[in-house]
Scaffold this motif. Structure first.
Motif, PDB file in Angstrom:
ATOM      1  N   GLY A   1      41.732   9.324  47.241  1.00  0.00           N
ATOM      2  CA  GLY A   1      42.683  10.434  47.132  1.00  0.00           C
ATOM      3  C   GLY A   1      42.469  11.187  45.827  1.00  0.00           C
ATOM      4  O   GLY A   1      41.353  11.642  45.534  1.00  0.00           O
ATOM      5  N   ARG A   2      43.483  11.212  44.995  1.00  0.00           N
ATOM      6  CA  ARG A   2      43.408  11.991  43.752  1.00  0.00           C
ATOM      7  C   ARG A   2      42.988  11.115  42.565  1.00  0.00           C
ATOM      8  O   ARG A   2      42.944  11.598  41.443  1.00  0.00           O
ATOM      9  N   VAL A   3      42.729   9.901  42.850  1.00  0.00           N
ATOM     10  CA  VAL A   3      42.435   8.981  41.736  1.00  0.00           C
ATOM     11  C   VAL A   3      40.988   8.469  41.789  1.00  0.00           C
ATOM     12  O   VAL A   3      40.514   8.049  42.838  1.00  0.00           O
ATOM     13  N   THR A   4      40.321   8.570  40.633  1.00  0.00           N
ATOM     14  CA  THR A   4      38.980   7.973  40.517  1.00  0.00           C
ATOM     15  C   THR A   4      39.089   6.768  39.577  1.00  0.00           C
ATOM     16  O   THR A   4      39.680   6.880  38.495  1.00  0.00           O
ATOM     17  N   VAL A   5      38.553   5.640  40.040  1.00  0.00           N
ATOM     18  CA  VAL A   5      38.647   4.414  39.234  1.00  0.00           C
ATOM     19  C   VAL A   5      37.242   3.944  38.831  1.00  0.00           C
ATOM     20  O   VAL A   5      36.354   3.836  39.672  1.00  0.00           O
ATOM     21  N   ILE A   6      37.070   3.710  37.525  1.00  0.00           N
ATOM     22  CA  ILE A   6      35.802   3.119  37.044  1.00  0.00           C
ATOM     23  C   ILE A   6      36.113   1.679  36.657  1.00  0.00           C
ATOM     24  O   ILE A   6      37.040   1.432  35.886  1.00  0.00           O
ATOM     25  N   THR A   7      35.333   0.741  37.191  1.00  0.00           N
ATOM     26  CA  THR A   7      35.496  -0.649  36.729  1.00  0.00           C
ATOM     27  C   THR A   7      34.183  -1.120  36.095  1.00  0.00           C
ATOM     28  O   THR A   7      33.100  -0.771  36.562  1.00  0.00           O
ATOM     29  N   ALA A   8      34.327  -1.857  35.017  1.00  0.00           N
ATOM     30  CA  ALA A   8      33.150  -2.423  34.328  1.00  0.00           C
ATOM     31  C   ALA A   8      33.393  -3.915  34.138  1.00  0.00           C
ATOM     32  O   ALA A   8      34.163  -4.326  33.277  1.00  0.00           O
ATOM     33  N   ASP A   9      32.771  -4.724  35.008  1.00  0.00           N
ATOM     34  CA  ASP A   9      32.935  -6.195  34.951  1.00  0.00           C
ATOM     35  C   ASP A   9      31.603  -6.834  34.579  1.00  0.00           C
ATOM     36  O   ASP A   9      30.558  -6.276  34.877  1.00  0.00           O
ATOM     37  N   PRO A  10      31.661  -8.029  34.012  1.00  0.00           N
ATOM     38  CA  PRO A  10      30.396  -8.762  33.864  1.00  0.00           C
ATOM     39  C   PRO A  10      29.776  -8.900  35.256  1.00  0.00           C
ATOM     40  O   PRO A  10      30.497  -9.172  36.225  1.00  0.00           O
ATOM     41  N   HIS A  11      28.485  -8.673  35.367  1.00  0.00           N
ATOM     42  CA  HIS A  11      27.849  -8.683  36.689  1.00  0.00           C
ATOM     43  C   HIS A  11      28.050 -10.034  37.378  1.00  0.00           C
ATOM     44  O   HIS A  11      27.872 -11.075  36.733  1.00  0.00           O
ATOM     45  N   PRO A  12      28.443 -10.037  38.664  1.00  0.00           N
ATOM     46  CA  PRO A  12      28.680 -11.321  39.349  1.00  0.00           C
ATOM     47  C   PRO A  12      27.471 -12.245  39.321  1.00  0.00           C
ATOM     48  O   PRO A  12      27.601 -13.469  39.359  1.00  0.00           O
ATOM     49  N   PHE A  13      26.291 -11.644  39.208  1.00  0.00           N
ATOM     50  CA  PHE A  13      25.059 -12.426  39.155  1.00  0.00           C
ATOM     51  C   PHE A  13      25.090 -13.428  37.994  1.00  0.00           C
ATOM     52  O   PHE A  13      24.471 -14.487  38.048  1.00  0.00           O
ATOM     53  N   LEU A  14      25.873 -13.065  36.939  1.00  0.00           N
ATOM     54  CA  LEU A  14      25.957 -13.943  35.767  1.00  0.00           C
ATOM     55  C   LEU A  14      26.625 -15.277  36.094  1.00  0.00           C
ATOM     56  O   LEU A  14      26.501 -16.238  35.343  1.00  0.00           O
ATOM     57  N   ASN A  15      27.343 -15.320  37.221  1.00  0.00           N
ATOM     58  CA  ASN A  15      27.956 -16.586  37.651  1.00  0.00           C
ATOM     59  C   ASN A  15      26.910 -17.647  37.976  1.00  0.00           C
ATOM     60  O   ASN A  15      27.235 -18.818  38.131  1.00  0.00           O
ATOM     61  N   LEU A  16      25.659 -17.195  38.100  1.00  0.00           N
ATOM     62  CA  LEU A  16      24.590 -18.145  38.437  1.00  0.00           C
ATOM     63  C   LEU A  16      24.087 -18.934  37.223  1.00  0.00           C
ATOM     64  O   LEU A  16      23.260 -19.817  37.365  1.00  0.00           O
TER      65      LEU A  16
END
Lengths: 405, 272
Positions: free
Chosen positions: A108-123
């Motif tokens: 809709g009217r909202v843009t969301v940027i998320t910056a997380d540690p890459h899930p690959f790092l769980n390995l």
């Protein structure tokens, strides 16, 4: 307890009872005992089962492509008048790190940027455990199907015999030492030990140069420069009769008998001492003089003084020559590729937790309906380390504010 | 030698920076802390220059090798690594108390190297076993790891310091816990690389990547203690008191790996 030292050292260091205990339990070579290796095997089993237990969960987390579902306990609203595109690109730049997964979603009217540690790092943990299993398995493979030992070759000679710790091995090719070179710096410090080698398998000759840090490899077997020295090569022996007159002067090589049929005399060099009883170099002769056989140490330039009643000849060591020998460590380790692979994976995997600890960030940009200020909500959640995340979050806010205000 | 002279000036400069860090707590002016950091930064560059100069000097002597090959050179590099780790943490996590905590380590290490009468400071030629490119990466990674563990240890010590004595000065437990953990997080990959590069080097030089030499065994013990730290924190949720204690134990094992093994035990690392 010092490992693999000469027995006298332990006898000198410990009481007879303690000496008996440490030798009975093989504490003097503990890393090669059955019980130590059984412990390593237990460790390997333990790590394998642990890894199998947590692997599915970690793999699922690493492959998770779903939206970030994090709760963000910290947030702040920043007002700006720049366009949505500019705000988006500048916030993205501010939050970007190579190890973060950046995602932009518009609803809709909202843009969301998320910056997380890459899930690959769980390995990370999985990689570390797998690498340890590989390293231990590689070691076990080499222990079961490989071998290691030492080879001593005098210059100009060849051998195929490798002396192992408990068993000796015979290579199916010959190793010849063409030349050994020992170089020193001006102050006497060793500079280089170099063995020029020829491998000969009956059909082909292969030449190689082995120095410390630069082993040679042939037919999957590696040869390392390990030690060096001089070994006895040849003696010049003079034989005298009872009057002291020299009756024979001859070159003598160890193990090769010299015979004088006319005098009914034969002798052979069976041993050599560079410094016999502090009296200098000497050779040990086995002599048959007439009907008599006896052993005798003959010193350089000194006539054997102990004339046996039935001995008609005495001996003098006039000269001797030594040749250099090279000690090579020889090994075949079929598990080595597994160990190297384990090393590389371990290095990669163990650095993942560092990147995983940086925390997650989220920016919510609302589209403006009319001219004026735009409110951007920036939120943050600590990663594995809470610590002073609030302060670091404030720093991120400050950076973003500088970029968009 | 000019490099040794520069290093004695560097020692004094680290001393000055430490005094300034302490002064910051007495007069509470940010400028003093920034001034101290500026001194550290300039001294760090000078320290690096002295190491490069010693390298050049070894070439002039006709031997030409990186100055990481004996006890004196390892202490100089350890001090350099300590300052590097301090600056890394100072400019990424930005805690201003770190200078007062870390500078004594850089200072004492370098002072011991520069002024102890028992240490041979001459540049010596390299014996054949040390003539390898693995030497550089092995020594650098090991000492950077030691430096990161030292930071973790210093913060762990501060964690146990009686807070009521100086509530204004000692950072919060959360902050110290974070730094104890971060020190280990940085040190562990570096120590792992140090052990692995040493292992690869041993493979080429001695023909065995693992010989259970005392140095190898103790580096493995240190690695296992820090691995225990990570497991305790990540799996068991250990925090603060218990992880700080583990960090202190890890540091003691590290110290024994670095110094104890050479002074007390004998082995293949005898030249260090």
């Amino acid at each position: 307890v010092g490992q693999n030292l000469p027995e006298e050292v332990y006898r000198h260091q410990y009481s007879p009872l303690l000496f008996k205990i440490i030798t009975t339990l093989s504490i003097t070579d503990i890393y090669h005992t059955i019980y130590f290796n059984a412990l390593l095997l237990l460790l390997l089993t333990n790590i394998i089962f642990c890894t199998l237990k947590f692997a599915p969960k970690r793999l699922a987390a690493a492959l998770d492509t779903g939206p970030a579902k994090k709760n963000y306990p910290y947030f702040e609203v920043i007002s700006t008048d720049i366009s949505e595109e500019k705000a988006l690109s500048r916030i993205k730049k501010a939050l970007y790190r190579p190890w973060r997964r950046m995602r932009i979603e518009t609803e809709g009217r909202v843009t969301v940027i998320t910056a997380d540690p890459h899930p690959f790092l769980n390995l990370g943990a999985l990689l570390v455990h797998v690498s340890i299993v590989l390293i231990l398995a590689g070691g076990l493979l080499s222990l079961l199907f490989g071998f290691s030992g030492d080879m001593v070759i005098a210059e100009g000679e060849s051998t195929s015999l490798v002396f192992g710790k408990t068993v000796n091995y015979k290579l199916d090719f010959m190793v010849m030492l063409d030349r050994f070179t020992f170089l020193q710096y001006d102050d006497g410090t060793p500079k280089e030990y170099k063995s020029e080698i020829t491998f000969f398998d009956g059909e082909h000759e292969t030449e190689a140069v082995i120095t410390v840090n630069h082993p040679a490899k042939i037919h999957g077997i590696r040869f390392y420069q390990s030690s060096f020295g001089n070994t006895f090569h040849k003696a010049v022996i003079a034989v005298k009769d009872r009057t002291g007159a020299t009756v024979l002067t001859t070159d003598a090589f160890p193990g090769i008998p010299i015979a004088d049929v006319g005098r009914n005399l034969a002798f052979v060099i069976v041993d050599y001492a560079p410094d016999y009883m502090d009296d200098g170099p000497a050779v040990h002769l086995l002599v048959r003089d007439g009907e008599w056989e006896f052993g005798i140490w003959v010193l350089i330039h000194e006539t054997d003084p102990k004339l046996h009643p039935d001995q008609t000849h005495t001996f003098v060591l006039l000269d001797y020559t030594e040749v250099p020998f090279s000690g090579l460590s020889v090994s075949r380790k079929p598990g080595l590729p597994l160990v190297w692979a384990g090393f590389i994976i371990l290095c990669v995997g163990i650095s993942f937790p560092l990147m995983l600890s940086s925390g997650s960030f989220r920016a919510e940009i609302k589209r403006k309906q009319k001219k004026g200020m735009r409110g951007i909500t920036l939120s943050g959640a600590p990663g594995k380390i809470r610590g002073d995340f609030q302060r670091r979050f404030s720093e991120v806010i400050e950076t973003v504010r500088k970029k968009i205000c | 030698m000019l490099s040794s002279r520069i290093l004695s000036y560097v020692t004094f400069a680290y001393g000055i920076s430490f005094i300034l860090f302490i002064a910051y707590y007495l007069i509470r002016k940010k400028k003093v802390n920034h001034g101290a950091d500026a001194v550290v930064l300039v001294t760090f560059v000078l320290h690096g220059a002295a190491i490069v100069l010693r390298w050049v000097e070894s070439y002039r002597l006709g031997w030409g090798h990186i100055p990481l090959t004996n006890f004196y050179e390892s202490l100089i590099f350890f001090s350099f690594a300590l300052t590097f780790i301090y600056l890394l943490f100072r400019y990424t996590i930005r805690y201003d108390f770190l200078g007062a905590v870390m500078m004594p380590f850089s200072l004492l290490t370098l002072a011991y190297a520069s002024f102890s009468p028992d240490i041979d400071r001459a540049i010596r030629p390299l014996i054949p076993a040390l003539q390898s490119n693995w030497l550089t990466i092995h020594v650098i990674t090991c000492f950077l790891a030691y430096a990161a563990f030292t930071l973790s240890f210093a913060c762990a010590l501060l964690y146990f310091w009686p807070r009521r004595r100086a509530p204004q000065i000692i950072p919060t437990k959360d902050v110290l816990d974070e730094l104890v953990y971060r020190g280990v997080l940085v040190g562990m990959p570096l120590l792992t690389m140090g052990i692995i590069t040493g292992s690869a080097w041993a493979h080429y030089a001695w023909g065995a990547y693992w010989s259970w030499d005392p140095k190898e065994t103790w580096s493995l013990i240190t690695w296992i203690i820090y691995a225990l730290f990570l497991h305790a924190r990540l799996i068991r949720g250990w925090r603060e008191n218990r992880t700080s204690l583990l960090s202190i134990i890890g540091f003691l094992a590290m110290l024994f790996t670095f110094l104890g093994v050479n002074f007390i035990l004998s082995g293949l690392h005898a030249y260090m």
